[in-house]
Every structure is written in structure tokens, then in C-alpha cells.
Write a protein that holds these residues in place. Structure first.
Motif, PDB file in Angstrom:
ATOM      1  N   PHE A  22      -5.507  -1.506   3.747  1.00 56.91           N
ATOM      2  CA  PHE A  22      -6.522  -1.529   2.689  1.00 56.91           C
ATOM      3  C   PHE A  22      -7.091  -2.935   2.543  1.00 56.91           C
ATOM      4  N   GLN A  23      -6.212  -3.926   2.578  1.00 60.28           N
ATOM      5  CA  GLN A  23      -6.700  -5.293   2.391  1.00 60.28           C
ATOM      6  C   GLN A  23      -7.615  -5.682   3.541  1.00 60.28           C
ATOM      7  N   VAL A  26       6.322  -1.255  -4.779  1.00 63.69           N
ATOM      8  CA  VAL A  26       5.372  -1.264  -3.662  1.00 63.69           C
ATOM      9  C   VAL A  26       4.047  -0.553  -4.004  1.00 63.69           C
ATOM     10  N   ALA A  81      12.103  -1.435  -3.964  1.00 62.67           N
ATOM     11  CA  ALA A  81      11.023  -0.773  -3.233  1.00 62.67           C
ATOM     12  C   ALA A  81      10.065  -0.048  -4.176  1.00 62.67           C
ATOM     13  N   LEU A 128       3.969  -9.302   3.491  1.00 59.65           N
ATOM     14  CA  LEU A 128       4.370  -7.898   3.602  1.00 59.65           C
ATOM     15  C   LEU A 128       5.408  -7.722   4.700  1.00 59.65           C
ATOM     16  N   ALA A 140       4.275   2.287   3.131  1.00 57.89           N
ATOM     17  CA  ALA A 140       3.380   1.896   2.033  1.00 57.89           C
ATOM     18  C   ALA A 140       2.865   0.474   2.254  1.00 57.89           C
ATOM     19  N   LEU A 141       3.735  -0.400   2.794  1.00 57.13           N
ATOM     20  CA  LEU A 141       3.297  -1.782   3.033  1.00 57.13           C
ATOM     21  C   LEU A 141       2.246  -1.838   4.137  1.00 57.13           C
ATOM     22  N   ILE A 171      -0.672 -10.473  -5.400  1.00 56.71           N
ATOM     23  CA  ILE A 171       0.001  -9.567  -4.463  1.00 56.71           C
ATOM     24  C   ILE A 171       1.211 -10.270  -3.846  1.00 56.71           C
ATOM     25  N   VAL A 172       0.993 -11.546  -3.458  1.00 56.01           N
ATOM     26  CA  VAL A 172       2.106 -12.311  -2.891  1.00 56.01           C
ATOM     27  C   VAL A 172       3.249 -12.407  -3.894  1.00 56.01           C
ATOM     28  N   ALA A 187       5.101  -9.135  -4.163  1.00 56.60           N
ATOM     29  CA  ALA A 187       5.907  -8.960  -2.947  1.00 56.60           C
ATOM     30  C   ALA A 187       7.151  -9.833  -3.012  1.00 56.60           C
ATOM     31  N   LEU A 237       0.148   0.443   4.635  1.00 53.17           N
ATOM     32  CA  LEU A 237      -1.053   0.913   3.941  1.00 53.17           C
ATOM     33  C   LEU A 237      -1.707  -0.237   3.169  1.00 53.17           C
ATOM     34  N   VAL A 238      -0.881  -1.060   2.509  1.00 54.51           N
ATOM     35  CA  VAL A 238      -1.428  -2.203   1.765  1.00 54.51           C
ATOM     36  C   VAL A 238      -2.196  -3.128   2.702  1.00 54.51           C
ATOM     37  N   ALA A 266       9.027   2.692   2.130  1.00 55.02           N
ATOM     38  CA  ALA A 266       8.435   1.468   1.605  1.00 55.02           C
ATOM     39  C   ALA A 266       7.633   0.754   2.683  1.00 55.02           C
ATOM     40  N   LEU A 292       1.485  -2.883  -5.196  1.00 56.66           N
ATOM     41  CA  LEU A 292       0.795  -3.631  -4.145  1.00 56.66           C
ATOM     42  C   LEU A 292      -0.386  -2.827  -3.615  1.00 56.66           C
ATOM     43  N   VAL A 293      -0.172  -1.522  -3.410  1.00 49.82           N
ATOM     44  CA  VAL A 293      -1.257  -0.677  -2.896  1.00 49.82           C
ATOM     45  C   VAL A 293      -2.441  -0.724  -3.858  1.00 49.82           C
ATOM     46  N   SER A 321      -4.271  -4.136  -3.838  1.00 51.60           N
ATOM     47  CA  SER A 321      -5.085  -4.371  -2.649  1.00 51.60           C
ATOM     48  C   SER A 321      -6.324  -3.492  -2.657  1.00 51.60           C
ATOM     49  N   LEU A 322      -6.262  -2.338  -3.328  1.00 53.11           N
ATOM     50  CA  LEU A 322      -7.446  -1.470  -3.389  1.00 53.11           C
ATOM     51  C   LEU A 322      -8.438  -1.953  -4.435  1.00 53.11           C
ATOM     52  N   LEU A 351      -1.130 -12.472   3.238  1.00 52.20           N
ATOM     53  CA  LEU A 351      -0.657 -11.184   2.737  1.00 52.20           C
ATOM     54  C   LEU A 351       0.164 -10.458   3.788  1.00 52.20           C
TER      55      LEU A 351
END
Lengths: 132, 140
Positions: B78-79, A60, A57, B56, B71-72, A44-45, A48, B74-75, B68, A63-64, A67-68, B52
């Protein structure tokens, strides 16, 4: 910006490499799981970093998703963690695997000879080694 | 004026990204060097949450666009929801399968608690039995 992104990428890559070494050595499945969690977090890092370097962008959503999805593996493996005998955690050699396979095949043959009508009932049942 | 703010945001984003990458490295080293499962989990938490979130924030400061950034957020959310679940499951499984080394722990309240529950008389015994029978909500 470019210099810093390269430095960050090197740091994150080193971290992921160390975590992968631990995943390879890890005496138990749980250690490997934790190490692979670290790898996912580092991924993820990395994504990013890429997005920041190129001002993109549109990555992104990746990333979601990461993380899920990242935690599914560790939860599944933790659910099925079992008490492992000493030495179970290492990778076996070819000879050991061959010997084990031969022993298992012999045992199966034996079982089939003893009760041939029950061999259809081997399916199903509870998973072995489930944590209760 | 506009240019000045852009520079400040970029510098802050670079600092955050560096912090996140450093934490990722620290987690790798910790996962490799710590002696037992709980120690490795402790190290693994660093990039999962703080690293993280730093990354972000760095990315959000760099992108500077509304969609964006949401959304970040949201990331990060979730984490923060999923990392404790995974850590709880791994820690519980580790304790139950004997991966936790008691000699490295300063305080082990769980073992003491379990022993007290085991020697706590018939009523507690029955209660404990029922709880271990019902699926997986055990004494842990």
C-alpha cells in the motif's frame, strides 16, 4: 532489545520533531504537506517499533490503516494548492486578523446593500484556488 | 538449534529497525534543512519507502508468524502504491504554483518542453488547448 528499541524511538522522535518544525515554518502549504507525510511515515515506524518491542502482532492492522490513509491528506491539499502571495505562509497576528475581518465584513455589508436579492446565490460554485 | 535461529533473527530485526529509525531521523533533518519543495520531497521519500520497508522487515523477523507477516507485506505494498501518487500530486501542484526554484535545478526538462510546446505552431497550440481544457490531464 530494549536498549535498541529506546535508541530507535529517540531517533524516530527526533525525526518527527524536525518534520513538525518544518510543518510549522514551511513557507507554503505543500511544504507542510510533505513534512506531515514524514510525520505519518515516522508514526508507522513508531508503531512497528512498539509491536517489535512487545512482540504484539495485533497492532499490525493499525499499520495497514496508517499506510492507506497517510496519502489522502497530501493529495487533497495538492489538489487545492494555489499561488500564494508573498508572506501568506506565515501565521498572522491577532491585529492583522481583526483588521482583515473588519474589512471583509464591511465589503459584505456593501455587497448586501447593493444587491440584496442575490445573496442566496453566494453558495456553490467552484472552489477558489483549485489547481487546473 | 532453535534458540540459535531465534537469536540470529532478533539481531537482524534489530539492525533493520535501527536502519528504519535512522532513515526517519534523516528525513526529519532533510525536511527541515533542504531549501526548496523538491529537495524536501526527496528527503521525505526515505522513511516513506526504504525506511518503512526496513522497519517492516525488522518487525516481521521479530514476530515470525505467518498472518502478521502477510499483513506487513500488504502495508509495504500500500505504501509503495500511495507514496508515488502523493508525491506526483505535490510535485505537480508545486511546479504549477511556482514553488520549484529553477536556480537549484541541474536539469529542468519540463520547462524546456513546455516552452517548445508553446512555440510549436498552431497545431500544437490547438492540441495543447484541448488538453488543458479537458479536466486536469495537462501538459504535466
Amino acid at each position: 532489545m530494549t536498549v535498541v528499541v529506546v535508541i530507535c524511538a529517540v531517533l524516530a522522535t527526533l525525526g518527527a520533531a524536525f518534520a513538525i518544525v518544518r510543518a510549522e515554518k514551511g513557507p507554503s502549504m505543500l511544504d507542510r504537506t510533505v513534512a506531515l507525510d514524514v510525520v505519518v511515515a515516522t508514526m508507522i515506524v513508531g508503531v512497528a517499533l512498539y509491536a517489535a518491542a512487545n512482540r504484539r502482532a495485533d497492532v499490525v492492522p493499525t499499520l495497514v490503516v496508517l499506510s492507506l490513509v497517510g496519502f489522502v491528506g497530501s493529495v487533497t491539499i495538492a489538489r487545492f494548492a494555489a499561488v500564494e502571495p508573498e508572506g501568506e505562509g506565515r501565521v498572522r497576528t491577532r491585529e492583522e486578523i481583526a483588521a482583515e475581518e473588519a474589512a471583509r465584513a464591511a465589503a459584505e455589508q456593501e455587497a448586501l446593500r447593493e444587491q440584496p436579492e442575490e445573496r442566496d446565490e453566494l453558495h456553490g460554485g467552484q472552489a477558489e484556488g483549485e489547481v487546473r | 538449534m532453535n534458540n540459535w535461529w531465534d537469536t540470529v533473527a532478533d539481531v537482524a530485526s534489530v539492525i533493520c529497525l535501527l536502519g528504519g529509525a535512522l532513515l526517519a531521523l534523516a528525513a526529519g533533518v532533510g525536511a527541515l534543512r533542504f531549501p526548496d519543495l523538491l529537495g524536501r520531497m526527496h528527503a521525505a521519500t526515505k522513511p516513506q519507502v526504504l525506511g518503512l520497508v526496513l522497519c517492516l522487515i525488522g518487525l516481521a523477523l521479530r514476530l515470525r508468524s505467518g498472518g502478521a507477516v502477510w499483513a506487513l507485506v500488504l502495508v509495504a505494498l500500500f505504501q509503495m502504491l500511495t507514496a508515488p501518487v502523493a508525491a506526483h500530486m505535490v510535485g505537480r501542484a508545486g511546479y504549477r504554483t511556482g514553488k520549484v526554484r529553477g536556480d537549484l535545478l541541474v536539469v529542468d526538462e519540463l520547462t524546456a518542453d513546455l516552452e517548445r510546446a508553446r512555440s510549436g505552431g498552431a497545431a500544437a497550440e490547438v492540441d495543447r488547448e484541448r488538453r488543458t481544457d479537458s479536466d486536469d490531464i495537462g501538459p504535466l
